[in-house]
Design an enzyme around this catalytic site. Structure first.
Site, PDB file in Angstrom:
ATOM      1  N   LYS A   1      40.107  63.131 -32.676  1.00  0.00           N
ATOM      2  CA  LYS A   1      39.160  62.545 -33.274  1.00  0.00           C
ATOM      3  C   LYS A   1      37.861  62.304 -32.478  1.00  0.00           C
ATOM      4  CE  LYS A   1      40.181  58.909 -36.251  1.00  0.00           C
ATOM      5  NZ  LYS A   1      39.993  59.268 -37.597  1.00  0.00           N
TER       6      LYS A   1
HETATM    7  N1  PMP Z   1      41.630  63.798 -41.483  1.00  0.00           N
HETATM    8  C1  PMP Z   1      40.621  63.265 -40.673  1.00  0.00           C
HETATM    9  C2  PMP Z   1      39.287  64.049 -40.509  1.00  0.00           C
HETATM   10  C3  PMP Z   1      40.674  61.685 -40.564  1.00  0.00           C
HETATM   11  O1  PMP Z   1      39.591  61.273 -39.715  1.00  0.00           O
HETATM   12  C4  PMP Z   1      41.827  61.076 -40.745  1.00  0.00           C
HETATM   13  C5  PMP Z   1      41.818  59.471 -40.317  1.00  0.00           C
HETATM   14  N2  PMP Z   1      42.134  59.427 -39.243  1.00  0.00           N
HETATM   15  C6  PMP Z   1      42.690  61.741 -41.416  1.00  0.00           C
HETATM   16  C7  PMP Z   1      42.617  63.037 -41.869  1.00  0.00           C
HETATM   17  C8  PMP Z   1      44.146  60.808 -41.743  1.00  0.00           C
HETATM   18  O2  PMP Z   1      44.689  60.708 -40.268  1.00  0.00           O
HETATM   19  P1  PMP Z   1      45.537  59.389 -40.207  1.00  0.00           P
HETATM   20  O3  PMP Z   1      46.570  59.515 -41.521  1.00  0.00           O
HETATM   21  O4  PMP Z   1      46.213  59.520 -38.999  1.00  0.00           O
HETATM   22  O5  PMP Z   1      44.747  58.142 -40.408  1.00  0.00           O
END
Ligand code: PMP
Length: 296
Positions: free
Chosen positions: A154
């Site tokens: 991220k």
């Molecule tokens: N894809 C992206 C690009 C994201 O930023 C997120 C959010 N963190 C997700 C998918 C979903 O991830 P998570 O289930 O860990 O929130």
């Protein structure tokens, strides 16, 4: 949307300070080059009090994301999770989105950072994409190539890609964008992962060209528990159009059904889909209405 007011406190480098008075560095690489790392967690108002769902996994990922782009990381999960609970309490929040952000310091060169600052903010937020079934479109904006960027981390700067995709989708009259990977397969939405249902089986793209979310893993665990088969497979646009139903998942969006992709409308009633069963189970899990140790 108001994220803070004059009384809101954030956690910044070891102290709770007013958000409106927080001193942020105008020469920071984070600001100029998007060289920062963040994560997103959610606190739920459960019968056990406010509880942060899968906090450890999110802070493990924050650390891993920093390591992926050489940002120094010196915090322990325990310390940061404690600070998150304190932050909720002093801001009087029970249901909230929590945003840790690791910032880099002054450096106008394109070299790795040797310093890092950490802030954590929290604010009250409902489900990110609302509660209604979604209308999504296949975006012209592609996901970055994993060979050009750390797409499984991220990293702040990478989110301009997501902003371009959602802006395009909204301008075309849709709620959210589905993005293709560099190989032309459907990867995911701007900040959610995708699952489709076809002939009583669940499909989702494999981890290699996507951001493999924590909620995606929770969905896979729920499917295992409920005896629904999950197949990881690269999905074509045609697979998406010909699915029986589909849903997106993410910490902010939770589990949300898709009604329409481009001009294809799914015929299966969402309430009868496997996705709806998973959605109900997910809600119980985050609210600690069932023993989530069994699933996690
Ligand atoms: N894809 C992206 C690009 C994201 O930023 C997120 C959010 N963190 C997700 C998918 C979903 O991830 P998570 O289930 O860990 O929130």
């Amino acid at each position: 949307m108001k994220y803070y007011d004059k009384n809101t406190l954030i956690y910044l480098d070891g102290a709770f300070v007013k958000a409106s008075e927080a001193a942020l560095n105008p020469f920071a690489q984070s600001l100029h080059y998007g060289y920062a790392v963040f994560d997103g967690l959610r606190a739920y108002n459960t019968h056990n009090g406010p509880r942060i769902f899968k906090a450890d996994k999110h802070f493990d990922r924050l650390k891993k994301s920093c390591e992926a782009v050489n940002i120094p990381y010196r915090w322990s999960n325990r310390e940061l999770i404690d600070k998150c609970y304190e932050l909720l309490a002093i801001n009087n929040l029970r249901e909230a989105y929590i945003r840790p952000l690791v910032l880099t310091g002054s450096n106008m060169h394109l070299t790795s950072s040797t310093e890092a600052n950490l802030m954590i903010a929290a604010w009250e937020w409902g489900p990110y994409l609302g509660q209604n079934l979604l209308r999504v479109c296949i975006s012209d904006i592609k996901r970055p190539n994993p060979k050009s960027f750390k797409t499984d981390s991220k990293i702040s700067g990478q989110y301009v890609n997501s902003i371009l995709a959602t802006t395009e989708a909204i301008n075309r009259g849709f709620d959210e964008a589905l993005m293709l990977d560099h190989e032309g397969f459907v990867a995911q939405a701007s900040s959610e992962n995708i699952f489709i249902e076809k002939d009583f089986k669940i499909y989702t793209p494999p981890a290699k060209n996507i951001f493999p979310g924590i909620t995606r893993q929770t969905v896979k665990n729920i499917c295992k528990k409920l005896n629904f088969e999950v197949v990881e497979k690269q999905l074509t646009v045609e697979d998406i159009y010909t699915a029986d139903s589909a849903f997106l998942c993410g910490t902010a969006a939770e589990i949300i059904g898709i009604k329409q992709v481009d001009d294809v409308i799914y015929q299966e009633e969402w309430e009868h889909s496997i996705g709806a069963s998973i959605q109900r189970r997910y809600k119980n899990l985050v609210l600690e209405n069932e023993n989530y140790e069994v699933i996690i």
